[in-house]
Design a protein around this motif. Sequence first.
Motif, mmCIF file in Angstrom:
data_model
loop_
_atom_site.group_PDB
_atom_site.id
_atom_site.type_symbol
_atom_site.label_atom_id
_atom_site.label_comp_id
_atom_site.label_asym_id
_atom_site.label_seq_id
_atom_site.Cartn_x
_atom_site.Cartn_y
_atom_site.Cartn_z
ATOM 1 N N TYR A 99 0.846 -1.190 0.000
ATOM 2 C CA TYR A 99 0.000 0.000 0.000
ATOM 3 C C TYR A 99 0.885 1.245 0.000
ATOM 4 O O TYR A 99 1.556 1.554 0.990
ATOM 5 N N LEU A 100 0.862 1.956 -1.095
ATOM 6 C CA LEU A 100 1.777 3.081 -1.317
ATOM 7 C C LEU A 100 1.863 4.030 -0.129
ATOM 8 O O LEU A 100 2.957 4.459 0.260
ATOM 9 N N ALA A 101 0.716 4.348 0.453
ATOM 10 C CA ALA A 101 0.689 5.369 1.508
ATOM 11 C C ALA A 101 1.420 4.956 2.772
ATOM 12 O O ALA A 101 1.759 5.804 3.605
ATOM 13 N N ASP A 102 1.687 3.668 2.929
ATOM 14 C CA ASP A 102 2.329 3.175 4.152
ATOM 15 C C ASP A 102 3.854 3.171 4.103
ATOM 16 O O ASP A 102 4.499 2.907 5.123
ATOM 17 N N TYR A 103 4.390 3.419 2.943
ATOM 18 C CA TYR A 103 5.843 3.278 2.784
ATOM 19 C C TYR A 103 6.550 4.597 2.541
ATOM 20 O O TYR A 103 5.958 5.562 2.049
ATOM 21 N N THR A 104 7.826 4.586 2.877
ATOM 22 C CA THR A 104 8.678 5.743 2.588
ATOM 23 C C THR A 104 9.147 5.643 1.137
ATOM 24 O O THR A 104 9.106 4.577 0.528
ATOM 25 N N TRP A 105 9.636 6.761 0.649
ATOM 26 C CA TRP A 105 10.057 6.744 -0.758
ATOM 27 C C TRP A 105 11.221 5.788 -1.020
ATOM 28 O O TRP A 105 11.226 5.134 -2.083
ATOM 29 N N PRO A 106 12.207 5.684 -0.098
ATOM 30 C CA PRO A 106 13.277 4.720 -0.430
ATOM 31 C C PRO A 106 12.733 3.288 -0.470
ATOM 32 O O PRO A 106 13.230 2.463 -1.243
ATOM 33 N N GLU A 107 11.727 3.002 0.331
ATOM 34 C CA GLU A 107 11.147 1.658 0.313
ATOM 35 C C GLU A 107 10.366 1.396 -0.972
ATOM 36 O O GLU A 107 10.233 0.252 -1.417
ATOM 37 N N LEU A 108 9.810 2.456 -1.533
ATOM 38 C CA LEU A 108 9.013 2.295 -2.751
ATOM 39 C C LEU A 108 9.870 2.203 -4.004
ATOM 40 O O LEU A 108 9.448 1.661 -5.025
ATOM 41 N N GLU A 109 11.057 2.753 -3.891
ATOM 42 C CA GLU A 109 11.883 2.856 -5.086
ATOM 43 C C GLU A 109 12.051 1.522 -5.816
ATOM 44 O O GLU A 109 11.943 1.454 -7.042
ATOM 45 N N SER A 110 12.319 0.464 -5.044
ATOM 46 C CA SER A 110 12.597 -0.813 -5.715
ATOM 47 C C SER A 110 11.378 -1.353 -6.453
ATOM 48 O O SER A 110 11.498 -2.037 -7.459
ATOM 49 N N TYR A 111 10.179 -1.008 -5.942
ATOM 50 C CA TYR A 111 8.988 -1.469 -6.656
ATOM 51 C C TYR A 111 9.010 -0.988 -8.104
ATOM 52 O O TYR A 111 8.780 -1.760 -9.034
ATOM 53 N N PHE A 112 9.294 0.286 -8.260
ATOM 54 C CA PHE A 112 9.262 0.863 -9.606
ATOM 55 C C PHE A 112 10.403 0.326 -10.474
ATOM 56 O O PHE A 112 10.324 0.351 -11.694
ATOM 57 N N ASP A 113 11.441 -0.130 -9.834
ATOM 58 C CA ASP A 113 12.524 -0.748 -10.607
ATOM 59 C C ASP A 113 12.066 -2.072 -11.203
ATOM 60 O O ASP A 113 12.515 -2.470 -12.279
ATOM 61 N N LEU A 119 -10.910 -4.670 -1.721
ATOM 62 C CA LEU A 119 -10.431 -5.578 -2.765
ATOM 63 C C LEU A 119 -9.050 -5.184 -3.274
ATOM 64 O O LEU A 119 -8.166 -6.023 -3.458
ATOM 65 N N ALA A 120 -8.870 -3.903 -3.511
ATOM 66 C CA ALA A 120 -7.613 -3.446 -4.092
ATOM 67 C C ALA A 120 -6.441 -3.714 -3.139
ATOM 68 O O ALA A 120 -5.384 -4.204 -3.554
ATOM 69 N N ARG A 121 -6.641 -3.423 -1.874
ATOM 70 C CA ARG A 121 -5.565 -3.608 -0.901
ATOM 71 C C ARG A 121 -5.230 -5.094 -0.757
ATOM 72 O O ARG A 121 -4.053 -5.473 -0.680
ATOM 73 N N GLU A 122 -6.252 -5.925 -0.700
ATOM 74 C CA GLU A 122 -5.998 -7.349 -0.501
ATOM 75 C C GLU A 122 -5.311 -7.964 -1.722
ATOM 76 O O GLU A 122 -4.342 -8.726 -1.592
ATOM 77 N N ALA A 123 -5.798 -7.632 -2.903
ATOM 78 C CA ALA A 123 -5.175 -8.195 -4.108
ATOM 79 C C ALA A 123 -3.731 -7.724 -4.236
ATOM 80 O O ALA A 123 -2.843 -8.491 -4.623
ATOM 81 N N ALA A 124 -3.496 -6.458 -3.898
ATOM 82 C CA ALA A 124 -2.129 -5.937 -3.966
ATOM 83 C C ALA A 124 -1.223 -6.712 -3.010
ATOM 84 O O ALA A 124 -0.069 -7.025 -3.331
ATOM 85 N N THR A 125 -1.755 -7.035 -1.853
ATOM 86 C CA THR A 125 -0.965 -7.792 -0.885
ATOM 87 C C THR A 125 -0.700 -9.212 -1.389
ATOM 88 O O THR A 125 0.436 -9.693 -1.372
ATOM 89 N N ARG A 126 -1.764 -9.849 -1.838
ATOM 90 C CA ARG A 126 -1.607 -11.225 -2.303
ATOM 91 C C ARG A 126 -0.608 -11.353 -3.451
ATOM 92 O O ARG A 126 0.162 -12.303 -3.507
ATOM 93 N N TYR A 170 1.585 -6.250 -5.749
ATOM 94 C CA TYR A 170 1.563 -5.073 -6.616
ATOM 95 C C TYR A 170 1.326 -3.854 -5.742
ATOM 96 O O TYR A 170 0.985 -3.973 -4.561
ATOM 97 N N LEU A 171 1.483 -2.703 -6.337
ATOM 98 C CA LEU A 171 1.330 -1.461 -5.593
ATOM 99 C C LEU A 171 -0.120 -0.982 -5.638
ATOM 100 O O LEU A 171 -0.712 -0.869 -6.712
ATOM 101 N N CYS A 172 -0.660 -0.669 -4.467
ATOM 102 C CA CYS A 172 -2.019 -0.114 -4.391
ATOM 103 C C CYS A 172 -1.923 1.327 -3.902
ATOM 104 O O CYS A 172 -1.250 1.611 -2.909
ATOM 105 N N THR A 173 -2.597 2.224 -4.602
ATOM 106 C CA THR A 173 -2.569 3.632 -4.187
ATOM 107 C C THR A 173 -3.717 3.912 -3.217
ATOM 108 O O THR A 173 -4.596 3.077 -3.045
ATOM 109 N N PRO A 174 -3.720 5.085 -2.617
ATOM 110 C CA PRO A 174 -4.890 5.489 -1.823
ATOM 111 C C PRO A 174 -6.145 5.544 -2.704
ATOM 112 O O PRO A 174 -6.062 5.560 -3.932
ATOM 113 N N THR A 175 -7.276 5.582 -2.040
ATOM 114 C CA THR A 175 -8.576 5.481 -2.703
ATOM 115 C C THR A 175 -9.142 6.848 -3.089
ATOM 116 O O THR A 175 -8.973 7.822 -2.352
ATOM 117 N N ILE A 176 -9.815 6.872 -4.229
ATOM 118 C CA ILE A 176 -10.614 8.042 -4.598
ATOM 119 C C ILE A 176 -12.014 7.762 -4.080
ATOM 120 O O ILE A 176 -12.700 6.858 -4.569
#
Lengths: 262, 262, 262, 262, 262, 262
Positions: B2-16, B47-54, B57-63
Amino acid sequence: MYLADYTWPELESYFDEKSLAIVPIGSTEQHGVHLPEGTDHIIAEGLAREAATRADYLCTPTINIGVSSHHRQFPGTMWVDAPAFRSYVESLSRNLAYHGVDRIVYVNAHGGNVPHLREVGRRLYEDEVAYAIEWMWDESIPELVTELFEQNGPHAGPKETSMVWYLTENVRAEQLEEAKETGCVDLADVQTHQNGARTFYDAVGNAETGSFGDPSDASKEKGEQLFDAACAQLVELCEWIHSQEFDELMPAGPVSNASAAE
Amino acid sequence: MYLADYTWPELESYFDEKSLAIVPIGSTEQHGVHLPEGTDHIIAEGLAREAATRADYLCTPTINIGVSSHHRQFPGTMWVDAPAFRSYVESLSRNLAYHGVDRIVYVNAHGGNVPHLREVGRRLYEDEVAYAIEWMWDESIPELVTELFEQNGPHAGPKETSMVWYLTENVRAEQLEEAKETGCVDLADVQTHQNGARTFYDAVGNAETGSFGDPSDASKEKGEQLFDAACAQLVELCEWIHSQEFDELMPAGPVSNASAAE
Amino acid sequence: MYLADYTWPELESYFDEKSLAIVPIGSTEQHGVHLPEGTDHIIAEGLAREAATRADYLCTPTINIGVSSHHRQFPGTMWVDAPAFRSYVESLSRNLAYHGVDRIVYVNAHGGNVPHLREVGRRLYEDEVAYAIEWMWDESIPELVTELFEQNGPHAGPKETSMVWYLTENVRAEQLEEAKETGCVDLADVQTHQNGARTFYDAVGNAETGSFGDPSDASKEKGEQLFDAACAQLVELCEWIHSQEFDELMPAGPVSNASAAE
Amino acid sequence: MYLADYTWPELESYFDEKSLAIVPIGSTEQHGVHLPEGTDHIIAEGLAREAATRADYLCTPTINIGVSSHHRQFPGTMWVDAPAFRSYVESLSRNLAYHGVDRIVYVNAHGGNVPHLREVGRRLYEDEVAYAIEWMWDESIPELVTELFEQNGPHAGPKETSMVWYLTENVRAEQLEEAKETGCVDLADVQTHQNGARTFYDAVGNAETGSFGDPSDASKEKGEQLFDAACAQLVELCEWIHSQEFDELMPAGPVSNASAAE
Amino acid sequence: MYLADYTWPELESYFDEKSLAIVPIGSTEQHGVHLPEGTDHIIAEGLAREAATRADYLCTPTINIGVSSHHRQFPGTMWVDAPAFRSYVESLSRNLAYHGVDRIVYVNAHGGNVPHLREVGRRLYEDEVAYAIEWMWDESIPELVTELFEQNGPHAGPKETSMVWYLTENVRAEQLEEAKETGCVDLADVQTHQNGARTFYDAVGNAETGSFGDPSDASKEKGEQLFDAACAQLVELCEWIHSQEFDELMPAGPVSNASAAE
Amino acid sequence: MYLADYTWPELESYFDEKSLAIVPIGSTEQHGVHLPEGTDHIIAEGLAREAATRADYLCTPTINIGVSSHHRQFPGTMWVDAPAFRSYVESLSRNLAYHGVDRIVYVNAHGGNVPHLREVGRRLYEDEVAYAIEWMWDESIPELVTELFEQNGPHAGPKETSMVWYLTENVRAEQLEEAKETGCVDLADVQTHQNGARTFYDAVGNAETGSFGDPSDASKEKGEQLFDAACAQLVELCEWIHSQEFDELMPAGPVSNASAAE
């Protein structure tokens, strides 16, 4: 009262009695090496929900993504362009009027949203749709902020770190020293202005890892103090707005010299 | 993740490693006398958060607020006008591309958002910015839905009631009979079309208290079944998209008769 | 009564007596190897003009170019972007109100226009300018369509082929087999969805030469049957709309639980 | 070659060989007591289709509704607001470029469309998408117009009356005297300017029944003469444009004094 | 009365008595080798200020930058795109209505602004906000212009040269011959139209150094004559507008044949 | 070098050598009972022109009307809505790039324009079109301002009064006491914020006759001091910007933790 938790028949009586809504607005953007990217919307939502509960006002769901392109160089930062942000907020605000809402407090925790929320608020005000104003928690308790922190920093500093600590415990405590060393502790040390003109466009230009202030000065306890104090301010603000006559909140008519000179 | 829970250095590798983002999108609107107004964003986010966890993948905050003016007659319904909604979603989607995201799944739980998300998806697709598609959970498991409920109803019916029950327990169980009696149990009983033209503009015109289907058929257990099944579908969808070559997902070039006739 | 054929003094009495306008809307886009690109506007105009004559309502000129970018890979397909299409249709619809028109039937023969016409219709409805709805001929006679054709296909299939045959004879009869062989006869054979999400952005992805259904099943006689049946439906629709009180067609006011619970 | 009549494989070779499209644009608006409201789009379409046939260029379907609010006081006049008109025309023009079209002739028969078509043409030109220009038939044959009619009038006068007579026979011959008596025969008799400023906003202000010039001077034969002569001009124009190098049609680069002074 | 020179109490009485404002609008663009780029706004401002003084109307500050992209190839030419120009002028005009202004004269000295000012004026007129019209000085004194100059040229010719000479003396007298030699003295010598279609997009295409007409025929004395004559026209125009009833200036209602035929 | 005063051949060499433009931007709005409504554009223009002369940079004509609706209750205040203002400034700025301008200093003298100029500057910056920043004179010389005036006030106070005195002598000296008595001398005396939220929408709400600060403390001599000091700052700013490499002024690329942590 959190709007999203209730059924429409349960909400109906609120609109019969009150016409104020609290709308939490944050952002999702880098907050240094020690704080989660949700920091701003976590804080906005935390304060808005608590104040609504304490004072029995209606709190809407949170707008989680704001105007943050100045943090885009850091992985994960999300943002919407300013015109899209304004349209979205303006549209939902105008539509609240259908239910009789004519006062809105935008509980905002991201500096980059400020001019846009003021612009939206002004349009609603000039059109006499609603009295909508923007509120940032730290500006309501400047003395406490100054008292608690030597280098309070505007972004990802000890203020926000303490708040997130208190609200979620989701702080990388082991990164606080790193944040201090690689961030910008004192804005006075970097060039943000040149001959009075603001030259600061992107955070990355002034803080290598994205934080401003000294995050190592944060603690959960300070977070609690800040939260309580700010919450009390927000409650007072809502009560003040709610106690005003609507006409008093709306624009005055044209001035005439005769009347002015009396 | 879940994108909102992580710091930017932690997220960096996802995008790699990955270029897909899951964006939950719901609404805040009346859901009959028995469900909270947050129903649609609660389901989308769940649904989005659970599927991302399973599936990692990266899940963003909700609209949280969508295109819901057709429910406005019921107290508390929030909405943004369609152009504002499209601009907001399009802007944040385009900006995700800064970090290398070129595939987006809009996990949407509100029917009123569908044409707008498809329009946004098409723009991103035609501009070759990203392959973004809209997904609604109940359309991924039509057999299960039919099997579980006699009158499954498109809005505030047993499907959504079961899901909310499972995800939050925030259901007014004592109102289910009332919902059934005062809502529209069977769409076939009301006039939604005239000579093939859709005449249905506002929910209030067809369901006195706003629900469609038979909510009394819902249960927490059915909610769990639905959630698991839909989540599995979403995981599969993400994996399918992620496994495609980007070029394969992008528009084909012009057709020529010669080539077509070969 | 075809607006473009009359002088203003001849039209004046219409507006004194009736407030409904029929607006034909089509597209100009590929329709396989056997049908002209004007197919959709030819059909829309044919039906609208005939129904207007039969039932004595006013028919306006046709909007010939619609939202068809999903057919762009085929030479000659024309299209306007969705916001431009909506603005154009909305503007001419609002301006019809100057003459007292407060009911509009968009006789539409292109699926790609549907969500946009519904969006425009909704704005006119919510602003209480006019009750405007979108009508597609084949949705008014689903049984007949099913009865006549085994593979009726949504685009350039036997339905449209028969209609164009009847209306203009401008069909490449010698290409019907080719169309069948190189088009998509059965949508079930191609991938249009993945785990419930619509993945279908461009026609070319699913039909090599652009047609869907089995065009070889078409005939001029079937076209006549379809045309007559659909025309009768359109006449009925217009009469139904015209017979309603304007207030009945306009949005209801806010619901209150008290009133709803009575 | 009329685009709407052909299949895509038949159109393909056109784009291989030529890059010019003719787009007929008219309006639907009052044309006095003697002419049908479709006058302008009838004329535009008539000329565009014939010239395309004569010179073997591609003619698209017609845009039937233009910028005509200055005729709104007369029953039946249709119009779109200027920004919607420009967007619609610009969008379809830009999209033609997908097929290789880089030259467009707007065959326009309504004066109210002129500045808007020039604005659209300029944008396409400055963006180097296409060389698109606006052409009005009567401005291509000023001598003939003057020779044929004493009071040729800019709107619903003998020019347009003759053309419609020739193209459709749909003229109210018995109303021509009435048109002359109640219309504005000579613009010099009415006030259209004040001290050099154009004060003329609405047609109704200057012509009681909406026509300008002396329509009683019209005849079918004169219509044929005008049509043939204008058509020949249009053919020449298309051939001239088609014969130019694309680069020659596109904007020059910046001027420098040195080079200019050489 | 020049608005910018007065305090608000001094301005108040103006609005009590009069409802007309004069708004000077020019451009900043190349004017050949002999005239300053401010030519158009210098002339507009000069005339507007003087007429306001003579006739005691209110003159606002000048809009200095207009729609001039057709001069962009020459160094220093400034311009705004047409939609931005229209929005800016429309916005300030609508806002003048706050003070009771319901008549506006745009004193315009740049041909490229004309269609845009007319479009803005029309919107204000149709919305019944104000009667706003565009005035160009040289069109108010066509006889004098013809009498004074053999080749009067529409841009940077002897008209404008004389005016600037009179108003500022800022003319490069030593460049007048060069301007004549390298500019376009007679529009009849260049191709601006082809078969009746305007092919002229950029000034540089027809005038090597940017001027049209024979600037060497200019003099300060002629400038004074022009200025005085045009100013007198402007005064008359303002007085004419001010003397009209507001309702007379606003749109007429719908026409009916019955009334028209009486 | 004032752009409007020169011919294009004279300007050409500037663009060969330098790529910076100074754009003065002000407003036309009430400035109390003692100052002309042009105050802000007079000051902006005065500083911009003088600094351009001193340091040999190019100064464009002035944008005289800005975002001032918060002063609308006072007769004569002019304003444009914020989106129109941004579009106008953005468009002219982007178009300056045609001539090679890639650095712009907005010399702004109206606080209400600040967020809008920053937004425009940011867009130009993020699109890498130009480095454009907003500069307000009084923020460049805070010490001098504080030294000269006890109550310096943000609007129509002694700062602006002194500047206008020096630049134009157009000050109502006899009204200074009245201004002091009926204006808001000390912002601390009025309510501009409530619990940290800015409640100040309209100037009239806090200053009866529209001025803030003590205008009676102004003098022409102080004006000269301010002007010279601010001008020197502006020259320095321009020289600083001009001395930077363009790439240095443009946005940095994405951050990566690896690189950041080095």
